[in-house]
Design a protein around this motif. Sequence first.
Motif, PDB file in Angstrom:
ATOM      1  N   ASP A  58      -4.804  -0.859 -10.349  1.00  0.00           N
ATOM      2  CA  ASP A  58      -5.992  -1.237  -9.585  1.00  0.00           C
ATOM      3  C   ASP A  58      -5.758  -0.982  -8.095  1.00  0.00           C
ATOM      4  N   ASP A  59      -6.667  -1.471  -7.269  1.00  0.00           N
ATOM      5  CA  ASP A  59      -6.563  -1.229  -5.824  1.00  0.00           C
ATOM      6  C   ASP A  59      -5.269  -1.811  -5.249  1.00  0.00           C
ATOM      7  N   SER A  60      -4.895  -3.017  -5.709  1.00  0.00           N
ATOM      8  CA  SER A  60      -3.677  -3.653  -5.184  1.00  0.00           C
ATOM      9  C   SER A  60      -2.434  -2.856  -5.555  1.00  0.00           C
ATOM     10  N   PHE A  61      -2.393  -2.369  -6.782  1.00  0.00           N
ATOM     11  CA  PHE A  61      -1.244  -1.573  -7.226  1.00  0.00           C
ATOM     12  C   PHE A  61      -1.129  -0.295  -6.404  1.00  0.00           C
ATOM     13  N   MET A  62      -2.263   0.389  -6.165  1.00  0.00           N
ATOM     14  CA  MET A  62      -2.227   1.647  -5.421  1.00  0.00           C
ATOM     15  C   MET A  62      -1.827   1.418  -3.961  1.00  0.00           C
ATOM     16  N   ARG A  63      -2.306   0.324  -3.360  1.00  0.00           N
ATOM     17  CA  ARG A  63      -1.892   0.034  -1.979  1.00  0.00           C
ATOM     18  C   ARG A  63      -0.406  -0.303  -1.921  1.00  0.00           C
ATOM     19  N   LEU A  64       0.076  -1.063  -2.894  1.00  0.00           N
ATOM     20  CA  LEU A  64       1.501  -1.402  -2.929  1.00  0.00           C
ATOM     21  C   LEU A  64       2.350  -0.139  -3.054  1.00  0.00           C
ATOM     22  N   ASP A 103      -0.582 -10.040  -6.558  1.00  0.00           N
ATOM     23  CA  ASP A 103      -1.641  -9.596  -7.472  1.00  0.00           C
ATOM     24  C   ASP A 103      -1.096  -8.743  -8.605  1.00  0.00           C
ATOM     25  N   VAL A 104      -0.125  -7.885  -8.303  1.00  0.00           N
ATOM     26  CA  VAL A 104       0.371  -6.943  -9.308  1.00  0.00           C
ATOM     27  C   VAL A 104       1.384  -7.585 -10.239  1.00  0.00           C
ATOM     28  N   PHE A 105       2.373  -8.308  -9.677  1.00  0.00           N
ATOM     29  CA  PHE A 105       3.477  -8.823 -10.481  1.00  0.00           C
ATOM     30  C   PHE A 105       3.415 -10.330 -10.726  1.00  0.00           C
ATOM     31  N   GLY A 106       2.555 -11.016 -10.019  1.00  0.00           N
ATOM     32  CA  GLY A 106       2.464 -12.465 -10.194  1.00  0.00           C
ATOM     33  C   GLY A 106       3.657 -13.205  -9.640  1.00  0.00           C
ATOM     34  N   ILE A 107       4.358 -12.617  -8.662  1.00  0.00           N
ATOM     35  CA  ILE A 107       5.523 -13.262  -8.071  1.00  0.00           C
ATOM     36  C   ILE A 107       5.356 -13.300  -6.560  1.00  0.00           C
ATOM     37  N   LEU A 146       0.315   9.972 -11.631  1.00  0.00           N
ATOM     38  CA  LEU A 146      -0.801   9.369 -10.906  1.00  0.00           C
ATOM     39  C   LEU A 146      -1.534  10.365 -10.019  1.00  0.00           C
ATOM     40  N   VAL A 147      -1.074  11.610  -9.939  1.00  0.00           N
ATOM     41  CA  VAL A 147      -1.664  12.552  -8.994  1.00  0.00           C
ATOM     42  C   VAL A 147      -3.084  12.957  -9.369  1.00  0.00           C
ATOM     43  N   SER A 148      -3.486  12.743 -10.610  1.00  0.00           N
ATOM     44  CA  SER A 148      -4.834  13.135 -11.045  1.00  0.00           C
ATOM     45  C   SER A 148      -5.775  11.951 -11.181  1.00  0.00           C
ATOM     46  N   LEU A 149      -5.395  10.806 -10.632  1.00  0.00           N
ATOM     47  CA  LEU A 149      -6.268   9.637 -10.695  1.00  0.00           C
ATOM     48  C   LEU A 149      -7.561   9.887  -9.916  1.00  0.00           C
ATOM     49  N   PRO A 150      -8.632   9.144 -10.232  1.00  0.00           N
ATOM     50  CA  PRO A 150      -9.879   9.299  -9.470  1.00  0.00           C
ATOM     51  C   PRO A 150      -9.661   9.034  -7.982  1.00  0.00           C
ATOM     52  N   LEU A 151     -10.507   9.634  -7.148  1.00  0.00           N
ATOM     53  CA  LEU A 151     -10.339   9.534  -5.703  1.00  0.00           C
ATOM     54  C   LEU A 151     -10.518   8.104  -5.206  1.00  0.00           C
ATOM     55  N   ASN A 152     -11.344   7.308  -5.913  1.00  0.00           N
ATOM     56  CA  ASN A 152     -11.550   5.926  -5.452  1.00  0.00           C
ATOM     57  C   ASN A 152     -10.281   5.087  -5.600  1.00  0.00           C
ATOM     58  N   LYS A 153      -9.313   5.553  -6.386  1.00  0.00           N
ATOM     59  CA  LYS A 153      -8.017   4.873  -6.479  1.00  0.00           C
ATOM     60  C   LYS A 153      -7.001   5.502  -5.520  1.00  0.00           C
ATOM     61  N   ALA A 160      -2.937   2.961   2.586  1.00  0.00           N
ATOM     62  CA  ALA A 160      -1.748   2.135   2.803  1.00  0.00           C
ATOM     63  C   ALA A 160      -0.600   2.970   3.363  1.00  0.00           C
ATOM     64  N   TYR A 161      -0.448   4.204   2.863  1.00  0.00           N
ATOM     65  CA  TYR A 161       0.644   5.043   3.353  1.00  0.00           C
ATOM     66  C   TYR A 161       0.467   5.345   4.843  1.00  0.00           C
ATOM     67  N   PHE A 162      -0.728   5.769   5.242  1.00  0.00           N
ATOM     68  CA  PHE A 162      -0.961   6.097   6.651  1.00  0.00           C
ATOM     69  C   PHE A 162      -0.896   4.849   7.534  1.00  0.00           C
ATOM     70  N   SER A 163      -1.181   3.670   6.952  1.00  0.00           N
ATOM     71  CA  SER A 163      -1.036   2.431   7.725  1.00  0.00           C
ATOM     72  C   SER A 163       0.423   2.178   8.057  1.00  0.00           C
ATOM     73  N   GLY A 164       1.325   2.685   7.218  1.00  0.00           N
ATOM     74  CA  GLY A 164       2.744   2.520   7.488  1.00  0.00           C
ATOM     75  C   GLY A 164       3.326   3.637   8.311  1.00  0.00           C
ATOM     76  N   ASP A 165       3.145   4.883   7.864  1.00  0.00           N
ATOM     77  CA  ASP A 165       3.789   6.030   8.520  1.00  0.00           C
ATOM     78  C   ASP A 165       2.843   6.837   9.393  1.00  0.00           C
ATOM     79  N   GLY A 166       1.556   6.501   9.415  1.00  0.00           N
ATOM     80  CA  GLY A 166       0.594   7.295  10.164  1.00  0.00           C
ATOM     81  C   GLY A 166       0.367   6.774  11.571  1.00  0.00           C
ATOM     82  N   SER A 167      -0.321   7.595  12.376  1.00  0.00           N
ATOM     83  CA  SER A 167      -0.654   7.209  13.749  1.00  0.00           C
ATOM     84  C   SER A 167      -1.879   8.000  14.202  1.00  0.00           C
ATOM     85  N   VAL A 168      -2.486   7.544  15.307  1.00  0.00           N
ATOM     86  CA  VAL A 168      -3.669   8.191  15.883  1.00  0.00           C
ATOM     87  C   VAL A 168      -3.375   8.474  17.347  1.00  0.00           C
TER      88      VAL A 168
END
Length: 561
Positions: A58-64, A103-107, A146-153, A160-168
């Motif tokens: 889900d969204d939480s898993f993909m962001r993680l 959300d993903v692991f319940g821990i 996971l490379v062929s997952l729908p774009l909404n995922k 999340a990746y660009f929030s960590g390693d990206g910049s503007v």
Amino acid sequence: MGMGKKMLSNYLYRDSIPLHTLKSLLDSSGNSWDLIPKGCKLGVKRDHATVPRIIKIDDSFMRLLGYYLAEGYARSKERSLYQIGLSSMEDDILKDMEQCITDVFGIVPGRSNHVLTISSRLVYHLFTGILGTGKGAKDKRIPSGLVSLPLNKIRHLLSAYFSGDGSVEKDRLHVTCSSVSRRLLQDIGLQLLRFGIFYRLKHERRPVGGAAKEFYDKKGESHVFDLYYLSIRSSYARRFAEEIGFVSMRKEAALNSVLSKEGTPRSIVSGDAILDEIKTVEPTRAEADYLYDIEVEDHHNFLINDFVVSANCDGDEDCVMLLMDGLLNFSRSYLPGKRGGWMDAPLVLTTRIDPKEIDKEAHNIDIMERYPLEFYEAAEHFATPKSVEDAMDMVAKHLGTASQYKSRFTHSTSDIAAGPSNSAYKTLGSMVEKLNVQLALARRIKAVDADDVAERVINSHFLPDMIGNLRAFSRQKVRCVKCGAKFRRPLLSDTCPRCHGRIILTVKEGSVKKYLDVSMRVADEYDISEYTRQRIELIGIEIKSLFESDKSRQMGLFDFM
């Protein structure tokens, strides 16, 4: 099952059971894993953390996953330590990381300053083994499954990746990210292309700094590492803002503040492709011994480095090899002295083809969309081509004009290779089958003389084959089936003088007479010339005299009457 009462009560008390024991119970009762409630959790001995049996993508898993690719790491120590770590200097990102883990692991992960730690052997193996995301920065990859997952995922992973390693950039619309893993940025770039976002990938070698520099200085070493940059500019950065964006509030605000400073793209859009300027072309020596040209059906192109479209050579390499053969491996001393030896020799190499200078046969090709009635009437009377030349439009009549490069056809086609992919000559088995089909077709076509076809086949194929094989039989060598030795003439003995193995002929009787019967049959069925008939009879007599012995022939009473 070898389980005592105490062990069973222990399982019931702990509300847990080993996986192999559970499988034995399911097998013995004839049940499957579907019987197990979906809410059950998985755990490992001496590991207090448990994870859900089913993990939703889900969204939480993909962001993680995106956070891990940007700011995560995995470390382990055999039988004592299995950890996944995530770090961030921004509180809102750290809180979202923690929420995703819950959300993903319940821990609830451990937290120390700006680092979150998941101490779980199962989670460790999920990231490093099952998903294959890598342990450190250099070997990180987006999981191939996971490379062929729908774009909404996928958008949640990228955000999340660009929030960590990206910049503007501060004063212009330019989004970047960097990594020491080229493959990871290629994976990220491929997903960006699915959103229609064009990017550039750059590389530089940079000396280490900070604590790493102090570490190498103490060892008396200087260390340089490879760093790769992924760059998104102008309208593609705007599309990134619209389709993906940042989870980080600070970076999202920075992106929105420069949307008005969109520049003009340097690349040119052509349909669904982007035409980008090539700055330099440099030859590179391959490490492999051989290079291969990839052939792709239908489209004849493929992707290089995930987004550069390249076409295969389509015969260009053959032209280069033929040209080099003419330049390097040619000498007039190689040419035969007989007439015709110079016909196809590369005595002149040219980069321009003049239609007037090519073979005359090409000038006699007709270029008409439909043939006149005069042509068909001449064909019905078996007239010579020269007699209808004035009524036909041919290449020769357009030489020296602009239309010499144009052509017309009686039947249009979308593909020059259209038509039967495999001819009947290959699908039919023996030569006799091919002859029967050819003669049957000749009988159906009014413009074809079937008798003439039959005689031509006999004179051009069957008779030369029988005469040649008869000569080869009389001059053949013999061979030993045991040691393989060959002898120039048949031996007096039927055994090999070297190993006493059996001696056999190299040319068989069947190869000599294989076309004799069919030639005689065709001669009887079709009106061929008397000369050809006599040639067949003479070759038949020679074959008969060679393979039939008068002494061993069985005779009857009628032979003496």
